[in-house]
Enzyme design. Structure first.
Site, PDB file in Angstrom:
ATOM      1  N   GLU A   1       0.830  -1.214   0.000  1.00  0.00           N
ATOM      2  CA  GLU A   1       0.000   0.000   0.000  1.00  0.00           C
ATOM      3  C   GLU A   1       0.860   1.259   0.000  1.00  0.00           C
ATOM      4  O   GLU A   1       1.727   1.430   0.869  1.00  0.00           O
ATOM      5  CB  GLU A   1      -0.906  -0.019   1.247  1.00  0.00           C
ATOM      6  CG  GLU A   1      -1.920   1.095   1.245  1.00  0.00           C
ATOM      7  CD  GLU A   1      -2.909   1.019   2.414  1.00  0.00           C
ATOM      8  OE1 GLU A   1      -3.049  -0.072   3.019  1.00  0.00           O
ATOM      9  OE2 GLU A   1      -3.523   2.048   2.719  1.00  0.00           O
TER      10      GLU A   1
ATOM     11  N   LYS B   1      -7.081  -0.572  11.789  1.00  0.00           N
ATOM     12  CA  LYS B   1      -6.495  -1.036  10.518  1.00  0.00           C
ATOM     13  C   LYS B   1      -5.296  -0.154  10.164  1.00  0.00           C
ATOM     14  O   LYS B   1      -4.264  -0.627   9.683  1.00  0.00           O
ATOM     15  CB  LYS B   1      -7.559  -1.007   9.414  1.00  0.00           C
ATOM     16  CG  LYS B   1      -7.128  -1.675   8.111  1.00  0.00           C
ATOM     17  CD  LYS B   1      -6.346  -0.768   7.172  1.00  0.00           C
ATOM     18  CE  LYS B   1      -5.991  -1.463   5.874  1.00  0.00           C
ATOM     19  NZ  LYS B   1      -5.154  -0.611   5.003  1.00  0.00           N
TER      20      LYS B   1
ATOM     21  N   ASP C   1       4.535 -14.076  12.040  1.00  0.00           N
ATOM     22  CA  ASP C   1       3.186 -14.519  11.675  1.00  0.00           C
ATOM     23  C   ASP C   1       2.206 -13.357  11.864  1.00  0.00           C
ATOM     24  O   ASP C   1       1.747 -13.083  12.968  1.00  0.00           O
ATOM     25  CB  ASP C   1       2.826 -15.712  12.573  1.00  0.00           C
ATOM     26  CG  ASP C   1       1.499 -16.328  12.218  1.00  0.00           C
ATOM     27  OD1 ASP C   1       0.667 -15.659  11.572  1.00  0.00           O
ATOM     28  OD2 ASP C   1       1.274 -17.485  12.599  1.00  0.00           O
TER      29      ASP C   1
ATOM     30  N   HIS D   1      -2.358  10.782  -0.406  1.00  0.00           N
ATOM     31  CA  HIS D   1      -2.389   9.411  -0.912  1.00  0.00           C
ATOM     32  C   HIS D   1      -2.407   9.370  -2.438  1.00  0.00           C
ATOM     33  O   HIS D   1      -1.857   8.460  -3.041  1.00  0.00           O
ATOM     34  CB  HIS D   1      -3.646   8.744  -0.359  1.00  0.00           C
ATOM     35  CG  HIS D   1      -3.708   7.273  -0.577  1.00  0.00           C
ATOM     36  ND1 HIS D   1      -2.877   6.397   0.097  1.00  0.00           N
ATOM     37  CD2 HIS D   1      -4.484   6.525  -1.384  1.00  0.00           C
ATOM     38  CE1 HIS D   1      -3.164   5.177  -0.297  1.00  0.00           C
ATOM     39  NE2 HIS D   1      -4.130   5.218  -1.192  1.00  0.00           N
TER      40      HIS D   1
HETATM   41  P1  NAD Z   1      10.189 -22.730  16.146  1.00  0.00           P
HETATM   42  O1  NAD Z   1       9.609 -23.912  16.803  1.00  0.00           O
HETATM   43  O2  NAD Z   1      10.651 -22.846  14.731  1.00  0.00           O
HETATM   44  O3  NAD Z   1      11.430 -22.202  16.996  1.00  0.00           O
HETATM   45  C1  NAD Z   1      11.383 -21.990  18.347  1.00  0.00           C
HETATM   46  C2  NAD Z   1      12.356 -22.914  19.007  1.00  0.00           C
HETATM   47  O4  NAD Z   1      13.681 -22.453  18.799  1.00  0.00           O
HETATM   48  C3  NAD Z   1      12.169 -22.953  20.475  1.00  0.00           C
HETATM   49  O5  NAD Z   1      11.158 -23.844  20.834  1.00  0.00           O
HETATM   50  C4  NAD Z   1      13.559 -23.357  20.966  1.00  0.00           C
HETATM   51  O6  NAD Z   1      13.679 -24.762  21.004  1.00  0.00           O
HETATM   52  C5  NAD Z   1      14.502 -22.840  19.892  1.00  0.00           C
HETATM   53  N1  NAD Z   1      15.279 -21.650  20.304  1.00  0.00           N
HETATM   54  C6  NAD Z   1      16.586 -21.400  19.988  1.00  0.00           C
HETATM   55  N2  NAD Z   1      16.994 -20.238  20.502  1.00  0.00           N
HETATM   56  C7  NAD Z   1      15.951 -19.702  21.165  1.00  0.00           C
HETATM   57  C8  NAD Z   1      15.744 -18.490  21.883  1.00  0.00           C
HETATM   58  N3  NAD Z   1      16.714 -17.566  22.032  1.00  0.00           N
HETATM   59  N4  NAD Z   1      14.528 -18.255  22.406  1.00  0.00           N
HETATM   60  C9  NAD Z   1      13.527 -19.137  22.255  1.00  0.00           C
HETATM   61  N5  NAD Z   1      13.663 -20.318  21.586  1.00  0.00           N
HETATM   62  C10 NAD Z   1      14.861 -20.597  21.039  1.00  0.00           C
HETATM   63  O7  NAD Z   1       9.235 -21.450  16.178  1.00  0.00           O
HETATM   64  P2  NAD Z   1       8.012 -21.006  17.099  1.00  0.00           P
HETATM   65  O8  NAD Z   1       8.310 -19.609  17.529  1.00  0.00           O
HETATM   66  O9  NAD Z   1       7.663 -21.995  18.144  1.00  0.00           O
HETATM   67  O10 NAD Z   1       6.820 -21.036  16.072  1.00  0.00           O
HETATM   68  C11 NAD Z   1       6.470 -19.969  15.293  1.00  0.00           C
HETATM   69  C12 NAD Z   1       5.678 -20.484  14.107  1.00  0.00           C
HETATM   70  O11 NAD Z   1       4.541 -21.217  14.527  1.00  0.00           O
HETATM   71  C13 NAD Z   1       5.168 -19.345  13.296  1.00  0.00           C
HETATM   72  O12 NAD Z   1       5.683 -19.459  11.999  1.00  0.00           O
HETATM   73  C14 NAD Z   1       3.660 -19.545  13.290  1.00  0.00           C
HETATM   74  O13 NAD Z   1       3.161 -19.266  12.014  1.00  0.00           O
HETATM   75  C15 NAD Z   1       3.470 -20.965  13.646  1.00  0.00           C
HETATM   76  N6  NAD Z   1       2.210 -21.341  14.307  1.00  0.00           N
HETATM   77  C16 NAD Z   1       1.335 -20.420  14.806  1.00  0.00           C
HETATM   78  C17 NAD Z   1       0.168 -20.827  15.426  1.00  0.00           C
HETATM   79  C18 NAD Z   1      -0.771 -19.790  15.960  1.00  0.00           C
HETATM   80  O14 NAD Z   1      -0.453 -18.620  15.949  1.00  0.00           O
HETATM   81  N7  NAD Z   1      -1.963 -20.145  16.453  1.00  0.00           N
HETATM   82  C19 NAD Z   1      -0.113 -22.193  15.572  1.00  0.00           C
HETATM   83  C20 NAD Z   1       0.805 -23.099  15.079  1.00  0.00           C
HETATM   84  C21 NAD Z   1       1.979 -22.671  14.457  1.00  0.00           C
END
Ligand code: NAD
Length: 435
Positions: A85, A271, A287, A385
């Site tokens: 946008e 928004k 996300d 805009h």
């Molecule tokens: P991920 O599991 O890929 O990574 C997180 C992991 O990285 C941690 O669990 C840990 O083991 C490791 N890690 C390494 N260094 C770390 C640090 N400094 N701090 C914390 N953890 C560290 O990612 P995530 O954040 O668990 O998941 C994010 C993804 O999940 C997004 O892409 C999202 O789209 C998706 N998701 C979202 C939903 C929702 O919003 N309802 C549901 C399911 C999945």
């Protein structure tokens, strides 16, 4: 970011794109690979995309711009924004410049506490209180079990922090007990760790309650992980053209009060905030659906959908603003470290903790809110805009290269920013007679 240039970069918007990149290189000190990823040369490849989602066939590009002038907690930040946008990057940059005159943005973020939910079914309404107490009695055992699932987060000082149990005696599916696991996900958004933890805990919760655990999933209403930002703009900095500073300030406050009182306006007001928020969330491959869901649920937390921001008159008549909202973003995990451009964007902002990223994002949301309110409360949204919109109309009509600017200017001069007129102009240029 080099101290000498900071995030001010005057005239950045007037430079040709390649010169902007060169200035960005000087101001940020980013390495060549990061600059290439930001400059469009080395973004996500189709092969990388193929590892990210199912049935991948390609990648989809969007503009990446740099918002300048941001000072967040006394730190200069060049903010990457991914958005289709027009006006958003310019609006954020200009309002950040106004906010600088009052010392920039003061931002903070809560501990990264996420909520994992378990839905316990199969209990009668009379059994809910007993099951609730049984769970609370074994709280430490449940939290210790949750801590087994992610040794990395545990080692980094995160992990299970609390347990909450809410009886819902009357729902469309009968009585249910809702169990919340509060979990510190450190620098990750944390969906995976939290979802794994609640799935892991389900058998123990069933044993303790005698019920059946149905859903086990993170809540996007991340109201334990709020981020907030405030700014104060000196009233004289708000004056422009025929509009006096006090007039602009009071007009902004009246516009905000409309959103606070009326959900139809609040939806559009919020928004506008999300224009800024989502653009940075996307630039870092976080996300944005999760952030959107959390924002709007939080905006309705008092039973009526309201503004996420507040604006008021502060000391010496300054215009003061504040934005507070859930901000479940990570700097590790998900696609944040997979997407080369997202990695480069994180490097550009120099954030070392997820909380710092959250603080920048809410500051951009607040700046964007100010940009929209200022325009609406004075000259109207279309004037600023239209110039930018005209470029998109020119491109849609088939204009290329330098003729995009030329045709866009002509459309604005004629007050006819319309596809049919743009197509006429493109045809006229092609036949050598710009009318
Ligand atoms: P991920 O599991 O890929 O990574 C997180 C992991 O990285 C941690 O669990 C840990 O083991 C490791 N890690 C390494 N260094 C770390 C640090 N400094 N701090 C914390 N953890 C560290 O990612 P995530 O954040 O668990 O998941 C994010 C993804 O999940 C997004 O892409 C999202 O789209 C998706 N998701 C979202 C939903 C929702 O919003 N309802 C549901 C399911 C999945």
């Amino acid at each position: 970011m080099t101290e000498s240039e900071g995030s001010r970069l005057p005239g950045f918007y007037n430079l040709p794109r390649q010169e902007r990149l060169a200035q960005l290189a000087r101001a940020s000190g980013l390495d060549a690979a990061s600059l290439a990823a930001i400059g469009g040369g080395a973004g996500l490849t189709a092969e990388q995309a193929d590892h990210m989602i199912e049935n991948a066939v390609g990648v989809y590009g969007l503009p990446l711009g740099i918002a300048v002038n941001f000072l967040v907690n006394d730190r200069e930040v060049l903010v990457p924004m991914v958005i289709e946008e027009p006006s958003v990057v310019a609006g954020a940059s200009f309002m950040a410049k106004l906010a600088r005159e009052g010392g920039g943005f003061r931002a903070g973020a809560d501990e990264p506490l996420m909520i994992g939910q378990m839905q316990v079914l199969g209990l009668t309404a009379d059994q809910l209180a007993g099951a609730q107490q049984a769970l609370l009695d074994r709280r430490s055992e449940i939290l210790a079990a949750a801590d087994e699932v992610d040794p990395v987060i545990q080692k980094l000082g995160g992990g299970a922090r609390g347990l909450e149990v809410r009886p819902l005696p009357k729902t469309d599916a009968g009585p249910m007990l809702i169990v919340h696991l509060i979990y510190d996900t450190r620098d990750a958004m944390g969906a995976n760790a939290v979802n794994t933890a609640v799935e892991w805990l389900a058998p123990l919760v069933e044993e303790i309650t005698g019920g059946r655990v149905h859903l086990r999933i993170l809540s996007n209403l991340a109201d334990r992980r709020l981020a907030r930002s405030e700014c104060s703009v000196p009233v004289e900095a708000l004056a422009f053209e025929e509009f006096g500073g006090e007039q602009v300030r009071d007009g902004i406050i009246e516009a905000w009060a409309f959103a606070e009182a009326d959900p139809y306006r609040a939806a559009t007001h919020n928004k506008g905030i999300m224009n800024g928020v989502d653009a940075v969330v996307m630039a870092t491959a976080n996300d944005w659906r999760a952030i959107e869901a959390g924002a709007h649920a939080y905006a309705a937390r008092q039973g009526r959908y309201r503004s996420l921001s507040q604006w008021w008159v502060g000391e010496a008549g300054a215009l003061c603003g504040r934005l507070e909202m859930p901000m479940a973003v990570g700097i590790v995990g998900g696609a944040t470290r997979v997407h080369p451009t997202a990695r480069a964007c994180l490097a550009l902002m120099g954030v070392e903790r997820a909380a710092e990223l959250a603080e920048i994002i809410v500051s951009v949301g607040l700046a964007q809110n100010l940009a929209a309110l200022r325009a609406l409360a004075t000259e109207g949204i279309q004037r600023g805009h239209m110039g930018l919109h005209a470029r998109q109309v020119a491109i849609a009509a088939g204009a290329e290269g330098e003729s995009v600017e030329r045709i866009a200017r002509q459309l604005v001069a004629e007050s006819a920013v319309r596809l049919d007129r743009a197509e006429q102009l493109v045809r006229a240029e092609a036949s050598g007679e710009m009318s």
